[in-house]
Design an enzyme around this catalytic site. Sequence first.
Site, PDB file in Angstrom:
ATOM      1  N   ARG A  83      -7.052 -11.789 -44.490  1.00  0.00           N
ATOM      2  CA  ARG A  83      -8.275 -11.268 -43.387  1.00  0.00           C
ATOM      3  C   ARG A  83      -9.183 -10.634 -44.955  1.00  0.00           C
ATOM      4  O   ARG A  83      -9.494 -11.392 -46.260  1.00  0.00           O
ATOM      5  CB  ARG A  83      -7.722  -9.776 -43.176  1.00  0.00           C
ATOM      6  CG  ARG A  83      -7.105  -9.238 -44.032  1.00  0.00           C
ATOM      7  CD  ARG A  83      -6.943  -7.905 -43.497  1.00  0.00           C
ATOM      8  NE  ARG A  83      -5.794  -6.965 -44.389  1.00  0.00           N
ATOM      9  CZ  ARG A  83      -6.364  -6.091 -45.166  1.00  0.00           C
ATOM     10  NH1 ARG A  83      -7.615  -6.342 -45.818  1.00  0.00           N
ATOM     11  NH2 ARG A  83      -4.892  -5.410 -45.532  1.00  0.00           N
ATOM     12  N   HIS A 143      -1.624   4.540 -54.324  1.00  0.00           N
ATOM     13  CA  HIS A 143      -1.050   2.605 -53.587  1.00  0.00           C
ATOM     14  C   HIS A 143      -2.736   2.717 -52.733  1.00  0.00           C
ATOM     15  O   HIS A 143      -2.680   1.124 -52.447  1.00  0.00           O
ATOM     16  CB  HIS A 143      -0.042   2.424 -53.351  1.00  0.00           C
ATOM     17  CG  HIS A 143       1.080   3.030 -53.829  1.00  0.00           C
ATOM     18  ND1 HIS A 143       1.080   2.512 -55.801  1.00  0.00           N
ATOM     19  CD2 HIS A 143       2.050   3.684 -54.353  1.00  0.00           C
ATOM     20  CE1 HIS A 143       1.616   3.148 -55.984  1.00  0.00           C
ATOM     21  NE2 HIS A 143       3.090   4.206 -55.164  1.00  0.00           N
TER      22      HIS A 143
END
Length: 672
Positions: A297, A235
Amino acid sequence: MFKSLLIANRGEIAVRIIRTARRMGLRTIAVYSEADANAYHAAEADEAYCIGGAAAAESYLRADAILDACKRAGADAVHPGYGFLSENAGFAEACEKAGLIFVGPPASAIRAMGLKDAAKALMEKAGVPVVPGYHGDNQDAGFLAERAKEIGYPVLIKAVAGGGGKGMRRVNAPEDFEKELKSAQREAGAAFGDERVLVEKYVSRPRHIEIQVFADGHGQAVSLYERDCSLQRRHQKVVEEAPAPGMPPEMRKRMGEAAVAAAKAIGYRGAGTVEFIADASDGLKPDGFWFMEMNTRLQVEHPVTEAITGQDLVEWQLRVAAGEHLPLTQDKVPLKGHAVEVRLYAEDPAKNFFPSTGRLSRLRVPLTMPHVRTDMGVREGDEVTMFYDPMIGKIIAHGETRLQALRTLKQFLTGMEVAGPRTNLGFLINAVGHEAFLKGDIDTGFIDRHLSELVPAGGASPRVLALGAAAHLLMRGAERQALQAASAEPNSPWAANDGWVPGGRRSETLKFTVSGEDVTLTATPDGEGWRIAGVGEGAVSVSAALGGDGALTATVDGVRLAGACVRKEAGFVLVHEGIAVEFPIADPLDVDVASDADAGALKAPMPGKIVQVLAEKGAKVRKGAPLIVMEAMKMEQTLAAGMDTVVASVHVGTGDQVEAGAVLVSFEEAEG
């Protein structure tokens, strides 16, 4: 614009931020841990301050230590990079309270998107489509199992906090749910200090597509188009590209509008990424995508967006943080060509991508290729340690078309020379050149589906074996010449490297263990080179020369080849066409992740922490049975039995810290 910037991060992102800040005339300030005293990012900055011990919890995760460094340095602003404290609302507030400009979104926006369950509820209210699932507060295992049954298998368990694939597990059947839930909760707790999870539907042919958004403090927000991040392992993204292959214009428009709506719904400011899952089972369609999460971010993969838009996103961040308007309105954001990024990791793809450590004895890149950018976090000679993420750096190629960008990228990767810890370079070369990938036939299951082609089994090719034999003979010859130079008899035949023995020149036998296989070669002097047998059906003719820096040039049966020969412990590493092959090396970390059956024991492949013990003394276990769950370099790894056997004794307990090679479980003799 402020005058000085402290980067509260390390590695390639810190180096990348420093370069833009310096171009803008800012004084750059780095922070480093005791393990990073000689790190690249610390050397690149104008100033650098030590903030604590090697472990991230003792340094990069200590807001107080970073704020103290800001005070000592007289910093005006703080850029959190990504990872560590970049999505920590408390840190953003602490910076503002200390009178510092935080180069990121408001703490309220970080909180709104920091927990995936709350974020999904907020997005539903904003009209953004979300994946079906359970995003509530009830964390009872039985309750979650029932919700998974209602959703329908396969399902995805995800940590409500954090990202990067930590605390994420795919579950295919009800009987596996409890085990995977516990594993996800443990990993989430270790990575984010929060064990809570959500459960959602797993899309069968998912494409991971994310939208880069930007907002300023004046109510403006834009989309800088999409990135496709579907090639993943564990992942975690490995290959990213922009724009997404096969993206219909209407879908791009809708996704961009949804992402901007998400940003505006939380009063966002700065750079952010809204991540979507798209159903690729019948091609991309405007109504076939759902919100997953928002990363508040800058992202690891932001360079591909910079390549197709021609914008410096870090410069945008700094200008927005200083109170300026966005540089462009939506209708002015360009979209030119195609860009692909790969992440070069210190890891062993042949051992389930297990992290690798060690000194980078060789790190060279082609110097004459345009349209390629490298964002490296380390230099040749630096150490890849167990304390941090094992990423060495990123390589980004840009072209007028996707195919052009991929061809350029593969050519560049093939020309790289990397030796020291094991890396995924060969895997990346195979991935970007894979026929299905070139056609755009991708989804998040691509790597698992093509793993045997991307990480081929078997030993080294005959050509590589011939090169290795020549390199060995040349290195030995150089050593003999050094002895000859120091000898009182400079013309002694004993110092020659031409196969001379009393009575004439003869063949010699060379023995190696290459790619786990014992190899025996025979080298016979032949003019200025050798005839080397044992590399295939017949012998090959090889002539070669070795440069002072280990550069190897050779001709094998009339084909001119180039590579590098790097000494390592008792042997050497041959680097050819981007692939590093060891000839033979005693590596203390080279323990099979599955087992160390020859020693009758399961050993720790590297330093780490024991998070679960599944083995019991006296238990009969089958090959592949999980015995120990270990956390190392931010990843949880299950160590399994390598054969049918009986557990003789268990040497560790939950919570133990172990060194590389430590015996974890001892076995009796294998069952007959």
